[in-house]
Design a protein around this motif. Sequence first.
Motif, PDB file in Angstrom:
ATOM      1  N   ILE B 171     -33.256  -6.169  81.570  1.00  0.00           N
ATOM      2  CA  ILE B 171     -34.198  -6.153  80.451  1.00  0.00           C
ATOM      3  C   ILE B 171     -35.018  -7.438  80.484  1.00  0.00           C
ATOM      4  O   ILE B 171     -34.656  -8.411  81.136  1.00  0.00           O
ATOM      5  CB  ILE B 171     -33.488  -6.061  79.082  1.00  0.00           C
ATOM      6  N   CYS B 173     -36.919 -10.528  78.271  1.00  0.00           N
ATOM      7  CA  CYS B 173     -36.902 -11.235  76.992  1.00  0.00           C
ATOM      8  C   CYS B 173     -37.855 -12.414  77.100  1.00  0.00           C
ATOM      9  O   CYS B 173     -38.435 -12.650  78.146  1.00  0.00           O
ATOM     10  CB  CYS B 173     -35.483 -11.700  76.651  1.00  0.00           C
ATOM     11  N   THR B 200     -23.321 -10.646  83.164  1.00  0.00           N
ATOM     12  CA  THR B 200     -24.770 -10.814  83.065  1.00  0.00           C
ATOM     13  C   THR B 200     -25.246 -11.810  84.102  1.00  0.00           C
ATOM     14  O   THR B 200     -24.510 -12.693  84.545  1.00  0.00           O
ATOM     15  CB  THR B 200     -25.220 -11.349  81.683  1.00  0.00           C
ATOM     16  N   TRP B 209     -30.041  -9.411  83.615  1.00  0.00           N
ATOM     17  CA  TRP B 209     -29.364  -8.248  84.209  1.00  0.00           C
ATOM     18  C   TRP B 209     -28.010  -8.122  83.559  1.00  0.00           C
ATOM     19  O   TRP B 209     -27.292  -9.112  83.412  1.00  0.00           O
ATOM     20  CB  TRP B 209     -29.245  -8.457  85.713  1.00  0.00           C
ATOM     21  N   ILE B 210     -27.668  -6.887  83.131  1.00  0.00           N
ATOM     22  CA  ILE B 210     -26.412  -6.662  82.406  1.00  0.00           C
ATOM     23  C   ILE B 210     -25.637  -5.574  83.117  1.00  0.00           C
ATOM     24  O   ILE B 210     -26.202  -4.546  83.483  1.00  0.00           O
ATOM     25  CB  ILE B 210     -26.700  -6.195  80.965  1.00  0.00           C
ATOM     26  N   ALA B 222     -27.813  -5.188  75.701  1.00  0.00           N
ATOM     27  CA  ALA B 222     -29.274  -5.225  75.789  1.00  0.00           C
ATOM     28  C   ALA B 222     -29.893  -5.273  74.398  1.00  0.00           C
ATOM     29  O   ALA B 222     -30.838  -6.028  74.135  1.00  0.00           O
ATOM     30  CB  ALA B 222     -29.775  -4.004  76.560  1.00  0.00           C
ATOM     31  N   ARG B 223     -29.368  -4.461  73.485  1.00  0.00           N
ATOM     32  CA  ARG B 223     -29.894  -4.452  72.123  1.00  0.00           C
ATOM     33  C   ARG B 223     -29.715  -5.796  71.438  1.00  0.00           C
ATOM     34  O   ARG B 223     -30.588  -6.269  70.725  1.00  0.00           O
ATOM     35  CB  ARG B 223     -29.199  -3.361  71.301  1.00  0.00           C
TER      36      ARG B 223
END
Lengths: 222, 250
Positions: B171, B173, B200, B209-210, B222-223
């Motif tokens: 994701i 950010c 991560t 990256w998770i 991610a949320r």
Amino acid sequence: MVPAANGSAFMEAGKIKVMAAVYGPRQRPASAGSTSSSSPVLLCDFKFAPFASPSRRGYLKDSSERAASLSLLRALEPAVRYEALPERSAVDVFVTVLEEDGVQASVASAITCASVALADAGIELYDLVIGCSAAFLPSSPDTPTNVLLDPTVVESTHPSCTGSLIMAAMPSLAEVAHFELDGSVSGEEVGESIDLALDACASLHGAVKAVIAGSGSGDTVS
Amino acid sequence: MDTDTTSFRPRPVIPGDTVPIPIATPNPSAESSAPPPVRIGPGLHRRPDGSVVVVKAGVLCCNEAKDGARWWVESNFKRYVPVQGDPVVGQITYKSADFFRVEIGAAHQAQLSALAFEGATKRNRPPLEVGSLVYARVSVAHRDMEPELECVDQTTGRAEGFGELKGGFMIKCSLGMARNLLLPKFPLLPTLGTRFPFETAVGVNGRVWISAATEPRIAAVARCVVLADRRPWGQVKGVVEGVVGSVEGV
């Protein structure tokens, strides 16, 4: 404001509502010839939304929008620190007017909104560029012309309006970035209007600064 | 206006603001005759006439040290500017015999040599495909060149945690959030870690990256990162509790 953009801003000035989105610095698509210079480039795009005016505008740019894009570029260029941008990169500025109230006032608001979006994107700037517009209108045929700041569409398209101007200033540097004047106006009137427009830019700069300093991200100026 | 750096408090600034950085005058009674240098950091620009102007919107900070004061503008943007030594998460966009091109969210795509991996030789190439994710370090970053990455520590020849990121989900950010996630004191990842195990890789280019055992857990992490972005530290734990409580199968 625009999550996909690197920087964005929304501004309301009277009835005018403007939205600006900035992408970049990002890779400029390599043109066919190697003659294009490798220095960074600022690309400005100005568009009235089809629903921005009482009568519907097309979705393709007309000549006034192309001219306004050029005005936007000329106004923003002196403020951008090109030395800080990578080689062969481009910064794209997209401004959309959601509701307009006179072309000159909309372009002036677009300039202010675009420079706030540039600051939100982290593009290095020497100063914010603040836009201001004015129209020259006599209150009756015999009286001297009045200079009206931030003219509405009624005022700027009035039959007795003799001219209009758009001024873009950098208040902290005390410099004028861009100035365009249209119409038939005397020298004294131009001088008076320049002083009034510079004062207006300075006070608007204070309001914009208060908003940016107060907010963390997603700048909204109204 | 009298400027006393000992009572300086960080304040928000916008491009065009001048910074009253005191130019120290030599004090004849001081021990050393040379005034301590003042260092101008990111977000500030020194004009030809000597005055210092802000060029990026943010919070003006000052750090008084014995060897001179440091001034800079603390800001949080989305666009990454490569700096040598930064760990980044990138996606392979092009593969050739000798190198890969990696998208890291900067103005240019980065180059990753096929030999810059642990144990890589001309015959033994890393099995990366277009679309793969890598965790790499920026080895060369210059304004006029494409940035270069490496997945190996040049001095030891070992991967040191860099290399391909298999599976998982990436994701985006803001840069400030990525820097916070790398701080050990930041409560987000440790709080999640008490609930379930996950892995991560945080890139300072604003990409995270998770990877976890189940998809709901990946989605929960991610949320949390997305919701906690640009929020004050005090609200982060509350955000995490809210997300974990609402995601099923965590």
